[in-house]
Motif scaffolding. Sequence first.
Motif, PDB file in Angstrom:
ATOM      1  N   ARG A   5       1.422  -1.138  -0.161  1.00  0.00           N
ATOM      2  CA  ARG A   5       0.199  -0.724  -0.373  1.00  0.00           C
ATOM      3  C   ARG A   5       0.993   1.426   0.475  1.00  0.00           C
ATOM      4  O   ARG A   5       2.229   1.081   0.302  1.00  0.00           O
ATOM      5  CB  ARG A   5      -0.828  -0.069   1.095  1.00  0.00           C
ATOM      6  N   PRO A   6       0.302   2.550  -0.051  1.00  0.00           N
ATOM      7  CA  PRO A   6       1.118   3.679   0.162  1.00  0.00           C
ATOM      8  C   PRO A   6       1.203   4.328   1.011  1.00  0.00           C
ATOM      9  O   PRO A   6       0.847   3.713   2.227  1.00  0.00           O
ATOM     10  CB  PRO A   6       0.177   5.138  -0.847  1.00  0.00           C
ATOM     11  N   ILE A   7       2.571   3.896   1.376  1.00  0.00           N
ATOM     12  CA  ILE A   7       2.895   4.903   3.167  1.00  0.00           C
ATOM     13  C   ILE A   7       1.800   6.172   2.855  1.00  0.00           C
ATOM     14  O   ILE A   7       1.790   6.597   2.667  1.00  0.00           O
ATOM     15  CB  ILE A   7       4.547   5.485   2.643  1.00  0.00           C
ATOM     16  N   ALA A   8       1.955   6.510   4.642  1.00  0.00           N
ATOM     17  CA  ALA A   8       1.606   7.124   5.546  1.00  0.00           C
ATOM     18  C   ALA A   8       2.408   7.898   6.191  1.00  0.00           C
ATOM     19  O   ALA A   8       2.939   7.048   6.718  1.00  0.00           O
ATOM     20  CB  ALA A   8      -0.117   6.209   6.455  1.00  0.00           C
ATOM     21  N   ILE A   9       1.925   8.448   6.640  1.00  0.00           N
ATOM     22  CA  ILE A   9       3.213   9.521   8.030  1.00  0.00           C
ATOM     23  C   ILE A   9       3.378   8.447   9.559  1.00  0.00           C
ATOM     24  O   ILE A   9       4.354   8.408   9.490  1.00  0.00           O
ATOM     25  CB  ILE A   9       2.253  11.002   8.248  1.00  0.00           C
ATOM     26  N   ASP A  10       2.245   7.773   9.161  1.00  0.00           N
ATOM     27  CA  ASP A  10       2.066   7.255  10.482  1.00  0.00           C
ATOM     28  C   ASP A  10       2.835   6.292  10.671  1.00  0.00           C
ATOM     29  O   ASP A  10       3.234   5.394  11.324  1.00  0.00           O
ATOM     30  CB  ASP A  10       0.523   6.717  10.489  1.00  0.00           C
ATOM     31  N   ASP A  11       3.753   5.932   9.334  1.00  0.00           N
ATOM     32  CA  ASP A  11       4.061   4.492   9.319  1.00  0.00           C
ATOM     33  C   ASP A  11       5.843   5.210   9.511  1.00  0.00           C
ATOM     34  O   ASP A  11       6.705   3.892   9.109  1.00  0.00           O
ATOM     35  CB  ASP A  11       4.509   4.185   7.415  1.00  0.00           C
ATOM     36  N   ALA A  12       5.958   6.288  10.108  1.00  0.00           N
ATOM     37  CA  ALA A  12       7.467   6.799   9.583  1.00  0.00           C
ATOM     38  C   ALA A  12       8.181   5.713  10.926  1.00  0.00           C
ATOM     39  O   ALA A  12       9.118   5.409  10.208  1.00  0.00           O
ATOM     40  CB  ALA A  12       7.729   7.952  10.401  1.00  0.00           C
ATOM     41  N   ALA A  13       7.905   5.914  12.142  1.00  0.00           N
ATOM     42  CA  ALA A  13       8.607   4.856  12.478  1.00  0.00           C
ATOM     43  C   ALA A  13       9.470   3.634  12.052  1.00  0.00           C
ATOM     44  O   ALA A  13       9.924   3.186  12.202  1.00  0.00           O
ATOM     45  CB  ALA A  13       8.293   4.819  14.331  1.00  0.00           C
ATOM     46  N   SER A  14       8.430   2.626  11.579  1.00  0.00           N
ATOM     47  CA  SER A  14       8.640   1.637  11.459  1.00  0.00           C
ATOM     48  C   SER A  14       9.288   1.502  10.048  1.00  0.00           C
ATOM     49  O   SER A  14      10.086   0.403   9.832  1.00  0.00           O
ATOM     50  CB  SER A  14       6.733   0.693  11.311  1.00  0.00           C
ATOM     51  N   PHE A  15       8.966   2.432   8.929  1.00  0.00           N
ATOM     52  CA  PHE A  15       9.778   2.602   7.885  1.00  0.00           C
ATOM     53  C   PHE A  15      11.261   3.052   7.958  1.00  0.00           C
ATOM     54  O   PHE A  15      11.978   2.116   8.163  1.00  0.00           O
ATOM     55  CB  PHE A  15       9.313   4.340   6.927  1.00  0.00           C
ATOM     56  N   ARG A  16      11.641   3.970   9.912  1.00  0.00           N
ATOM     57  CA  ARG A  16      12.786   4.252  10.057  1.00  0.00           C
ATOM     58  C   ARG A  16      13.501   2.508   9.980  1.00  0.00           C
ATOM     59  O   ARG A  16      14.967   2.719   9.992  1.00  0.00           O
ATOM     60  CB  ARG A  16      13.167   5.063  10.724  1.00  0.00           C
ATOM     61  N   VAL A  58       3.398  -3.873   4.397  1.00  0.00           N
ATOM     62  CA  VAL A  58       3.064  -4.813   5.710  1.00  0.00           C
ATOM     63  C   VAL A  58       3.193  -5.475   6.223  1.00  0.00           C
ATOM     64  O   VAL A  58       1.589  -5.696   5.855  1.00  0.00           O
ATOM     65  CB  VAL A  58       1.832  -3.218   5.913  1.00  0.00           C
ATOM     66  N   GLU A  59       2.848  -6.219   7.464  1.00  0.00           N
ATOM     67  CA  GLU A  59       2.770  -7.175   8.316  1.00  0.00           C
ATOM     68  C   GLU A  59       2.613  -7.405   9.405  1.00  0.00           C
ATOM     69  O   GLU A  59       3.319  -6.500   9.954  1.00  0.00           O
ATOM     70  CB  GLU A  59       3.669  -8.198   8.549  1.00  0.00           C
ATOM     71  N   GLN A  60       1.764  -7.261   9.984  1.00  0.00           N
ATOM     72  CA  GLN A  60       0.746  -7.085  10.805  1.00  0.00           C
ATOM     73  C   GLN A  60       1.243  -5.191  11.300  1.00  0.00           C
ATOM     74  O   GLN A  60       1.822  -4.927  12.455  1.00  0.00           O
ATOM     75  CB  GLN A  60       1.481  -8.122  12.098  1.00  0.00           C
ATOM     76  N   ASP A  61       0.841  -4.814  11.104  1.00  0.00           N
ATOM     77  CA  ASP A  61       1.566  -3.432  11.353  1.00  0.00           C
ATOM     78  C   ASP A  61       3.311  -3.007  11.128  1.00  0.00           C
ATOM     79  O   ASP A  61       4.002  -1.808  11.543  1.00  0.00           O
ATOM     80  CB  ASP A  61       0.782  -2.593  12.895  1.00  0.00           C
ATOM     81  N   LYS A  62       3.336  -4.238  11.156  1.00  0.00           N
ATOM     82  CA  LYS A  62       4.819  -3.679  10.773  1.00  0.00           C
ATOM     83  C   LYS A  62       5.387  -3.459   9.212  1.00  0.00           C
ATOM     84  O   LYS A  62       5.250  -5.023   8.740  1.00  0.00           O
ATOM     85  CB  LYS A  62       5.745  -4.391  11.311  1.00  0.00           C
ATOM     86  N   ILE A  63       6.960  -2.630   8.886  1.00  0.00           N
ATOM     87  CA  ILE A  63       7.007  -2.535   7.262  1.00  0.00           C
ATOM     88  C   ILE A  63       8.165  -3.340   7.466  1.00  0.00           C
ATOM     89  O   ILE A  63       8.758  -3.143   7.844  1.00  0.00           O
ATOM     90  CB  ILE A  63       7.495  -1.217   6.981  1.00  0.00           C
ATOM     91  N   VAL A  64       7.578  -4.110   5.461  1.00  0.00           N
ATOM     92  CA  VAL A  64       8.753  -5.568   6.100  1.00  0.00           C
ATOM     93  C   VAL A  64       9.578  -4.823   4.836  1.00  0.00           C
ATOM     94  O   VAL A  64      10.113  -5.926   3.920  1.00  0.00           O
ATOM     95  CB  VAL A  64       8.579  -6.967   6.149  1.00  0.00           C
ATOM     96  N   GLY A  65       9.396  -3.857   3.700  1.00  0.00           N
ATOM     97  CA  GLY A  65      10.120  -3.885   2.594  1.00  0.00           C
ATOM     98  C   GLY A  65       9.104  -2.592   2.351  1.00  0.00           C
ATOM     99  O   GLY A  65       7.980  -2.026   2.712  1.00  0.00           O
ATOM    100  N   TRP A  66       9.527  -1.894   1.434  1.00  0.00           N
ATOM    101  CA  TRP A  66       9.521  -0.364   0.792  1.00  0.00           C
ATOM    102  C   TRP A  66       9.677   0.043  -1.186  1.00  0.00           C
ATOM    103  O   TRP A  66      10.780  -0.465  -1.180  1.00  0.00           O
ATOM    104  CB  TRP A  66      10.180   0.775   2.079  1.00  0.00           C
ATOM    105  N   CYS A  67       9.802   0.037  -1.121  1.00  0.00           N
ATOM    106  CA  CYS A  67       9.124   1.465  -3.144  1.00  0.00           C
ATOM    107  C   CYS A  67       9.816   2.531  -2.948  1.00  0.00           C
ATOM    108  O   CYS A  67       8.224   2.930  -3.133  1.00  0.00           O
ATOM    109  CB  CYS A  67       9.521   0.505  -3.647  1.00  0.00           C
ATOM    110  N   ASP A  68      10.038   3.544  -3.239  1.00  0.00           N
ATOM    111  CA  ASP A  68      10.180   5.038  -3.441  1.00  0.00           C
ATOM    112  C   ASP A  68      10.972   5.124  -4.935  1.00  0.00           C
ATOM    113  O   ASP A  68      11.760   4.575  -5.364  1.00  0.00           O
ATOM    114  CB  ASP A  68      10.098   5.705  -2.528  1.00  0.00           C
TER     115      ASP A  68
END
Length: 162
Positions: A5-16, A58-68
Motif C-alpha cells: 500500500r502507499p506509505i502514510a505519515i504514521d508509518d515513519a517509525a516502522s519505515f525508519r 506491511v505485515e501485522q502493522d510492521k513495514i517489511v519492505g518499501w519502494c519509492d
Amino acid sequence: MIEIRPIAIDDAASFREALDAVCRERRYLHSLAAPPLEKAREFIGKNIEKDHAQFVAVEQDKIVGWCDITPGSQGEAHVGKLGMGVLKSHRGQGLGRKLLEATLAKTRRQAFEKIELSVYSSNAPGLALYRKMGFVEEGVRKRARLVDGIYDDIILMALFLR
C-alpha cells in the motif's frame, strides 16, 4: 498476510526501523544507518505532499519492505530515482517485485520519462529483479564502494517510460 500500500505519515517509525535494518547489513544500501526519525518523517511527508510514488509492504502493522521513486534535482525532474529494500526475513517471497510493480504503476501516470537506480554488482537478486522489470544497464562504476575492506562495483541502470 502482507499488504502492499502507499506509505502514510504514521508509518515513519516502522519505515525508519526497516530502513535501518537493511542499512546495517552493509551490503545493499549506500547508507550504513538510517537517518533520524524526524528526517524519515520529513521524507515521507514530502513524498505524500508531492504525490511521489512510495509504497510499503506491511505485515501485522510492521513495514517489511518499501519502494519509492522521487524526482531528480533541477534539470532532471523528468528522471525518477528509485530506492527500495526488503527485510532479510522477507526476501525471496516476491515482495520486491510487488513493491516495484506498484511503484512503477503510479509513476507511469506521472511526468517521469526515465527511472534510474544504482545497484551493487554483488546484489545478484536485485540485478535479476531490475532486469526482469525492464531496466537496462547504462554503466558501471568500478570499485566505487569500499565497505569493511570489500570493494564493489556500482551498476547504473535505467528504465525508459517514454
